[in-house]
Design a protein around this motif. Structure first.
Motif, mmCIF file in Angstrom:
data_model
loop_
_atom_site.group_PDB
_atom_site.id
_atom_site.type_symbol
_atom_site.label_atom_id
_atom_site.label_comp_id
_atom_site.label_asym_id
_atom_site.label_seq_id
_atom_site.Cartn_x
_atom_site.Cartn_y
_atom_site.Cartn_z
ATOM 1 N N LYS A 187 -39.143 14.316 30.362
ATOM 2 C CA LYS A 187 -38.619 15.629 30.755
ATOM 3 C C LYS A 187 -39.431 16.297 31.861
ATOM 4 O O LYS A 187 -38.879 16.880 32.790
ATOM 5 C CB LYS A 187 -38.597 16.559 29.536
ATOM 6 N N GLN A 188 -40.744 16.242 31.719
ATOM 7 C CA GLN A 188 -41.580 17.082 32.575
ATOM 8 C C GLN A 188 -42.097 16.376 33.828
ATOM 9 O O GLN A 188 -42.742 17.002 34.654
ATOM 10 C CB GLN A 188 -42.795 17.580 31.756
ATOM 11 N N PHE A 189 -41.836 15.099 33.964
ATOM 12 C CA PHE A 189 -42.372 14.348 35.092
ATOM 13 C C PHE A 189 -41.337 14.284 36.208
ATOM 14 O O PHE A 189 -40.340 13.581 36.109
ATOM 15 C CB PHE A 189 -42.759 12.934 34.646
ATOM 16 N N HIS A 190 -41.567 15.046 37.296
ATOM 17 C CA HIS A 190 -40.645 15.099 38.427
ATOM 18 C C HIS A 190 -41.431 14.932 39.734
ATOM 19 O O HIS A 190 -41.681 15.907 40.449
ATOM 20 C CB HIS A 190 -39.889 16.425 38.448
ATOM 21 N N PRO A 191 -41.837 13.707 40.059
ATOM 22 C CA PRO A 191 -42.611 13.493 41.291
ATOM 23 C C PRO A 191 -41.794 13.807 42.541
ATOM 24 O O PRO A 191 -40.616 13.469 42.624
ATOM 25 C CB PRO A 191 -42.966 12.006 41.219
ATOM 26 N N ASP A 192 -42.429 14.472 43.485
ATOM 27 C CA ASP A 192 -41.771 14.814 44.749
ATOM 28 C C ASP A 192 -42.030 13.702 45.759
ATOM 29 O O ASP A 192 -43.180 13.295 45.970
ATOM 30 C CB ASP A 192 -42.304 16.145 45.277
ATOM 31 N N LEU A 193 -40.974 13.207 46.375
ATOM 32 C CA LEU A 193 -41.099 12.121 47.343
ATOM 33 C C LEU A 193 -41.460 12.615 48.736
ATOM 34 O O LEU A 193 -41.611 11.816 49.662
ATOM 35 C CB LEU A 193 -39.796 11.323 47.394
ATOM 36 N N VAL A 194 -41.578 13.914 48.894
ATOM 37 C CA VAL A 194 -42.050 14.501 50.154
ATOM 38 C C VAL A 194 -43.487 14.973 49.942
ATOM 39 O O VAL A 194 -43.784 15.684 48.969
ATOM 40 C CB VAL A 194 -41.166 15.674 50.601
ATOM 41 N N GLU A 199 -30.887 19.619 29.940
ATOM 42 C CA GLU A 199 -32.157 19.764 30.655
ATOM 43 C C GLU A 199 -32.153 18.959 31.960
ATOM 44 O O GLU A 199 -33.112 18.284 32.306
ATOM 45 C CB GLU A 199 -33.319 19.336 29.765
ATOM 46 N N LEU A 200 -31.034 19.057 32.674
ATOM 47 C CA LEU A 200 -30.919 18.449 33.989
ATOM 48 C C LEU A 200 -31.197 19.491 35.058
ATOM 49 O O LEU A 200 -31.019 20.683 34.835
ATOM 50 C CB LEU A 200 -29.516 17.877 34.198
ATOM 51 N N GLN A 201 -31.626 19.025 36.212
ATOM 52 C CA GLN A 201 -31.791 19.934 37.337
ATOM 53 C C GLN A 201 -30.414 20.338 37.837
ATOM 54 O O GLN A 201 -29.633 19.502 38.287
ATOM 55 C CB GLN A 201 -32.570 19.249 38.459
ATOM 56 N N ARG A 202 -30.080 21.619 37.736
ATOM 57 C CA ARG A 202 -28.737 22.055 38.115
ATOM 58 C C ARG A 202 -28.638 22.317 39.609
ATOM 59 O O ARG A 202 -29.457 23.017 40.192
ATOM 60 C CB ARG A 202 -28.342 23.322 37.354
ATOM 61 N N MET A 203 -27.619 21.724 40.225
ATOM 62 C CA MET A 203 -27.343 21.944 41.633
ATOM 63 C C MET A 203 -25.865 22.313 41.735
ATOM 64 O O MET A 203 -24.983 21.435 41.724
ATOM 65 C CB MET A 203 -27.648 20.687 42.441
ATOM 66 N N THR A 247 -25.981 7.830 27.502
ATOM 67 C CA THR A 247 -26.768 8.267 26.321
ATOM 68 C C THR A 247 -28.130 8.801 26.724
ATOM 69 O O THR A 247 -28.734 9.602 25.997
ATOM 70 C CB THR A 247 -26.963 7.102 25.336
ATOM 71 N N THR A 248 -28.649 8.374 27.880
ATOM 72 C CA THR A 248 -29.972 8.849 28.309
ATOM 73 C C THR A 248 -29.960 10.320 28.708
ATOM 74 O O THR A 248 -31.021 10.918 28.880
ATOM 75 C CB THR A 248 -30.487 8.026 29.493
ATOM 76 N N LEU A 249 -28.772 10.906 28.866
ATOM 77 C CA LEU A 249 -28.698 12.317 29.247
ATOM 78 C C LEU A 249 -29.422 13.210 28.241
ATOM 79 O O LEU A 249 -30.050 14.199 28.617
ATOM 80 C CB LEU A 249 -27.234 12.746 29.370
ATOM 81 N N LYS A 250 -29.303 12.870 26.974
ATOM 82 C CA LYS A 250 -29.962 13.687 25.958
ATOM 83 C C LYS A 250 -31.295 13.088 25.504
ATOM 84 O O LYS A 250 -32.114 13.790 24.927
ATOM 85 C CB LYS A 250 -29.022 13.862 24.748
ATOM 86 N N LEU A 251 -31.487 11.800 25.766
ATOM 87 C CA LEU A 251 -32.729 11.146 25.360
ATOM 88 C C LEU A 251 -33.787 11.365 26.440
ATOM 89 O O LEU A 251 -34.129 10.463 27.194
ATOM 90 C CB LEU A 251 -32.494 9.658 25.141
ATOM 91 N N ARG A 252 -34.297 12.579 26.516
ATOM 92 C CA ARG A 252 -35.270 12.917 27.550
ATOM 93 C C ARG A 252 -36.485 13.582 26.927
ATOM 94 O O ARG A 252 -36.398 14.231 25.931
ATOM 95 C CB ARG A 252 -34.651 13.864 28.591
#
Length: 377
Positions: free
Chosen positions: A168-175, A246-250, A372-377
């Motif tokens: 859930k909490q790991f969101h590496p930035d590629l920039v 718990e997805l990043q909403r755009m 199924t991975t949508l909720k398994l985070r």
């Protein structure tokens, strides 16, 4: 176009047209429009391809059973691209920039495939563009898409951070942020992101291309993968669902659901004519376009790392070729009787229909696991 006319312009005069504001309604109609477009103009396209002698040439080193397919019309992917692009332009909000990135990117990969197929037809053999030329054009198209997404990020409409399944909490930035403030080094900050997008798009387009070896195999797997992407795209743009999962909403991304729905409908329409025994082959114009479209959507909705599961069969097909080539170069031995792996099963004695259906089942299992991975985070 219809969204602009029926909702934005005529809704105030005819209130029932408010239904055209709903994404689910427009997605359903885009899918149906795409399917019926393929079904209706399919015979016309097939007749024209046969009339202009745009037919398949079978490579001699391929399975002997495939020699009887020589002369079948190819480049039917033109029908797929038309069936995706026209309904998208009809039903989507054309002020949404993500729609244009997806449509133009798909057309870019289709143009590469068209050039490859046309070269094969002209030379009357199963050799089109050189591998280096094709790869170079794919990389160039992917770089343009990556740059467009960077421009979207600068406007706060896109994120270059990765969404990692199961974490859930790991969101590496590629920039690389610290390089952005250096006058001479800021372009380098985007190299990792651009390279990653190129890897995803080129890999995705070639994976679908390698899978397209049996009647209905690639297009059937595309129906399933595009269906999974339709769900993922919808929940990514939906406030309630994205918050719950718990997805990043755009918000702007939601409009791409229409593009994905059109892809599903177009694939079903083409499958009608591509089912075994095929009346037409999609050619590279279709396979590169579909692979590119799948990759573009995955990158935009931040599900790049889930793509190997969404298109699991495509990945297996590509890996089988990679392993075969690597093994032969290093050990002078083959792992499979023939690659891609669907040919291996053919040479084992499996019937073409059995391979196709079993691969479709595998594709469905992969797609369901991805969801199924949508909720398994």
């Amino acid at each position: 176009m219809l969204y602009w006319l029926l909702y934005l312009k005529l809704f105030h005069y005819f209130p029932p047209f408010r239904i055209f504001r709903y994404l689910t309604f427009r997605t359903a109609f885009a899918s149906l429009t795409a399917m019926f477009t393929g079904l209706i103009i399919g015979p016309l396209v097939i007749d024209r391809l046969r009339e202009f002698q745009i037919v398949q040439y079978i490579r001699e080193e391929g399975p002997k059973a495939h020699q009887k397919k020589a002369g079948t019309p190819t480049m039917g992917g033109v029908l797929i691209v038309i069936s995706i692009v026209v309904p998208t332009l009809l039903w989507a909000d054309l002020t949404n920039l993500f729609i244009w990135i997806a449509v133009l990117g798909t057309c870019g990969f289709a143009a590469i495939g068209f050039s490859d197929d046309y070269s094969k037809v002209i030379h009357k053999r199963n050799l089109g563009l050189t591998a280096r030329a094709k790869l170079g054009l794919q990389v160039l198209t992917s770089v343009f898409i990556a740059v467009a997404l960077i421009a979207m990020q600068s406007r706060g409409m896109y994120s270059t951070k990765l969404v990692v399944p199961f974490i859930k909490q790991f969101h590496p930035d590629l920039v690389i942020d610290r390089l952005l403030n250096h006058p001479g080094l800021w372009p380098i900050a985007f190299f990792i992101f651009i390279g990653f997008v190129v890897l995803v798009l080129v890999g995705s387009s070639n994976a679908v291309n390698l899978t397209d070896g049996l009647d209905g195999l690639a297009i059937g797997c595309t129906v399933i993968a595009a269906g999974a992407l339709t769900v993922l795209t919808y929940v990514s743009g939906h406030a309630t669902f994205s918050n719950y999962l718990e997805l990043q909403r755009m918000p702007q991304v939601g409009e791409l659901t229409i593009f994905c729905g059109a892809m599903v409908g177009a694939a079903i329409g083409f499958l009608w004519y591509n089912a075994h025994p095929a009346e037409v082959f999609m050619g590279d114009v279709g396979s590169l376009a579909l692979g590119g479209a799948i990759g573009i959507v995955a990158v935009i909705i931040k599900q790049e790392l889930l793509l190997p599961f969404i298109g699991g069969v495509f990945v297996i097909e590509a890996l089988s070729v990679l392993l075969q080539v690597t093994s032969y170069k290093l050990r002078k031995k083959r792992i499979f009787k023939m690659a891609p792996i669907h040919h291996h099963f053919e040479l084992m004695g499996w019937s073409e229909s059995k391979i196709i259906v079993r691969f479709w089942i595998a594709s469905l299992v992969f797609a369901l696991f991805a969801l199924t991975t949508l909720k398994l985070r």
